[in-house]
Design a protein around this motif. Structure first.
Motif, PDB file in Angstrom:
ATOM      1  N   ILE A  22       0.847  -1.190   0.000  1.00  0.00           N
ATOM      2  CA  ILE A  22       0.000   0.000   0.000  1.00  0.00           C
ATOM      3  C   ILE A  22       0.879   1.235   0.000  1.00  0.00           C
ATOM      4  O   ILE A  22       1.957   1.254   0.602  1.00  0.00           O
ATOM      5  N   VAL A  23       0.417   2.287  -0.700  1.00  0.00           N
ATOM      6  CA  VAL A  23       1.105   3.574  -0.676  1.00  0.00           C
ATOM      7  C   VAL A  23       0.094   4.674  -0.374  1.00  0.00           C
ATOM      8  O   VAL A  23      -1.085   4.563  -0.702  1.00  0.00           O
ATOM      9  N   ALA A  24       0.588   5.743   0.242  1.00  0.00           N
ATOM     10  CA  ALA A  24      -0.199   6.957   0.456  1.00  0.00           C
ATOM     11  C   ALA A  24       0.665   8.137   0.054  1.00  0.00           C
ATOM     12  O   ALA A  24       1.792   8.284   0.541  1.00  0.00           O
ATOM     13  N   SER A 351      -3.735  10.497  -1.982  1.00  0.00           N
ATOM     14  CA  SER A 351      -3.993   9.434  -2.953  1.00  0.00           C
ATOM     15  C   SER A 351      -3.451   8.133  -2.393  1.00  0.00           C
ATOM     16  O   SER A 351      -2.289   8.048  -1.983  1.00  0.00           O
ATOM     17  N   LEU A 352      -4.319   7.119  -2.384  1.00  0.00           N
ATOM     18  CA  LEU A 352      -3.986   5.828  -1.781  1.00  0.00           C
ATOM     19  C   LEU A 352      -4.184   4.725  -2.814  1.00  0.00           C
ATOM     20  O   LEU A 352      -5.193   4.726  -3.531  1.00  0.00           O
ATOM     21  N   GLN A 353      -3.218   3.798  -2.896  1.00  0.00           N
ATOM     22  CA  GLN A 353      -3.339   2.678  -3.832  1.00  0.00           C
ATOM     23  C   GLN A 353      -2.855   1.403  -3.169  1.00  0.00           C
ATOM     24  O   GLN A 353      -1.848   1.396  -2.466  1.00  0.00           O
ATOM     25  N   THR A 354      -3.622   0.332  -3.361  1.00  0.00           N
ATOM     26  CA  THR A 354      -3.206  -0.984  -2.880  1.00  0.00           C
ATOM     27  C   THR A 354      -3.125  -1.937  -4.066  1.00  0.00           C
ATOM     28  O   THR A 354      -3.899  -1.816  -5.021  1.00  0.00           O
ATOM     29  N   ASN A 355      -2.193  -2.895  -3.993  1.00  0.00           N
ATOM     30  CA  ASN A 355      -2.069  -3.840  -5.108  1.00  0.00           C
ATOM     31  C   ASN A 355      -2.898  -5.101  -4.866  1.00  0.00           C
ATOM     32  O   ASN A 355      -2.499  -6.212  -5.168  1.00  0.00           O
ATOM     33  N   THR A 356      -4.073  -4.865  -4.317  1.00  0.00           N
ATOM     34  CA  THR A 356      -5.152  -5.846  -4.265  1.00  0.00           C
ATOM     35  C   THR A 356      -6.453  -5.071  -4.196  1.00  0.00           C
ATOM     36  O   THR A 356      -6.446  -3.846  -3.990  1.00  0.00           O
TER      37      THR A 356
END
Length: 378
Positions: A22-24, A351-356
């Motif tokens: 996860i990234v923020a 902005s938040l992204q998860t690789n699932t």
């Protein structure tokens, strides 16, 4: 706002939330911060990093809505035009009436269209791990998407209720291409990517299943139990037919996403710039900006809790944020969750992204709570 609290929320997402990585990414005036937890690749253990490309999922709806609102500002098109004005007959089947469904209805998910993401024509291709392996590179044509949009009866009359439906945006995309004579990709490039300098954003072609480097691997457990009939799955019962927890995630990095509205690939940095411009009103004229952020309740409509929906965008309910206006763009599908949320002036954006895909709203809400000092998570 506490960077320590945000990092703690990211760490929780990996340790307890079922997220591989996860990234923020945060912009708050002159303040810049990037945090990460977990890995970009389960095999190599490579960490998440700034500047990774990912699919925006249903975030592409905001790109479609922006293009249509820009067209409304400069041409004879109105968002209150019936669909039949521009695409005669495309919705006139299976109980739908293109003389009563307007462009505004399409963009606000109030058209009465059923939840197209649950259509058996789509879910049967990805419903189980075996089906995903067989169909992962299948491409959808525009004709197939439009047929799928009206393949099941309406869930209500136009304007009666909110029901989250990709199908309205398939129609909106076809409408843009009919009105302009250009592809949606060309219109997004001219009206959004170039003016905002989104150098890391593109519309992926219907045949492409790759990402530019760097990108995380994408992992999914979003599959039905073996033997499930996709045609029997509804927005109300889908959770009961999902795989049992504990199975290893499947690597779904490369698969065809031609069914995703707009099919946009971007980075957290570019999405911050895009959402900041939409929230703050610097991309659209005042009338169209107001229309975009005129919202309807999403209660019972298969969408993010505590939100109201505008035109391709959403706002968190102020009762849930303690009065703070938070505007956003986001979505989730196999192997990806990508949400970008910010204040109404466009100055403070996360902005938040998860690789699932979506696991629980706790993952998103904990990070938003930590950054903006609200209490979406209870």
């Amino acid at each position: 706002m506490s960077e320590t609290d945000v990092q703690r929320a990211l760490d929780w997402a990996v340790a307890e939330g079922g997220v591989p990585g996860i990234v923020a990414d945060i912009r708050d005036g002159d303040r810049r911060w990037f945090g990460a937890a977990g890995v970009a690749d389960l095999e190599t253990g490579a960490p998440r990093r700034p500047g990774e490309y990912a699919h925006t999922g249903s975030g592409g709806k905001a790109f479609i809505a922006t293009v249509l609102l820009a067209l409304a500002a400069e041409s004879g098109l109105s968002i209150d035009d019936p669909v039949n004005t521009w695409l005669p007959g495309v919705l006139d089947r299976n109980g739908y009436d293109g003389d009563k469904i307007t462009i505004r209805h399409l963009l606000s998910n109030t058209s009465g269209l059923f939840s197209t993401g649950m259509a058996p024509e789509l879910t049967s291709r990805y419903a189980t791990r075996a089906a995903f392996a067989e169909h992962r590179f299948d491409a959808f044509t525009t004709e197939q998407l439009l047929a799928m949009t009206v393949s099941q009866p309406p869930v209500g009359a136009p304007g009666e209720r909110f029901e989250y439906s990709n199908g309205g945006f398939y129609v909106a995309e076809a409408l843009i291409e009919k009105v302009t004579g250009n592809s949606l990709a060309e219109e997004i490039e001219r009206r959004i990517i170039q003016p905002l300098g989104l150098t890391d954003t593109s519309v992926r072609s219907a045949q492409d299943a790759r990402y530019p480097d760097p990108h995380p691997r994408a992992y999914s457990t979003l599959f039905y139990k073996d033997g499930t009939d996709p045609a029997a799955v509804t927005p109300e019962n889908w959770e009961s037919v999902m795989e049992e927890p504990g199975l290893d995630p499947l690597d779904v990095t490369e698969y065809n996403t031609s069914w995703a509205p707009a099919n946009v690939v971007s980075t957290t940095g570019d999405m911050i710039r895009f959402v900041g411009a939409l929230a703050g009103g610097t991309l659209l004229p005042p009338e169209q900006h107001r229309a975009m952020w005129t919202t309807v309740s999403t209660e019972g409509g298969n969408w993010t809790p505590h939100t109201r929906y505008g035109l391709g965008v959403f706002e968190f309910d102020r009762a849930a944020t303690g009065g703070l206006t938070l505007r956003g763009v986001g979505g989730s599908f196999w192997g990806c969750l990508f949400y970008t949320v910010g204040t109404a002036d466009g100055e403070h954006t996360l902005s938040l992204q998860t690789n699932t895909e979506w696991k629980s709203w706790d993952v998103l809400f904990r990070v938003i709570d930590a950054e903006f000092g609200v209490r979406l998570n209870g």
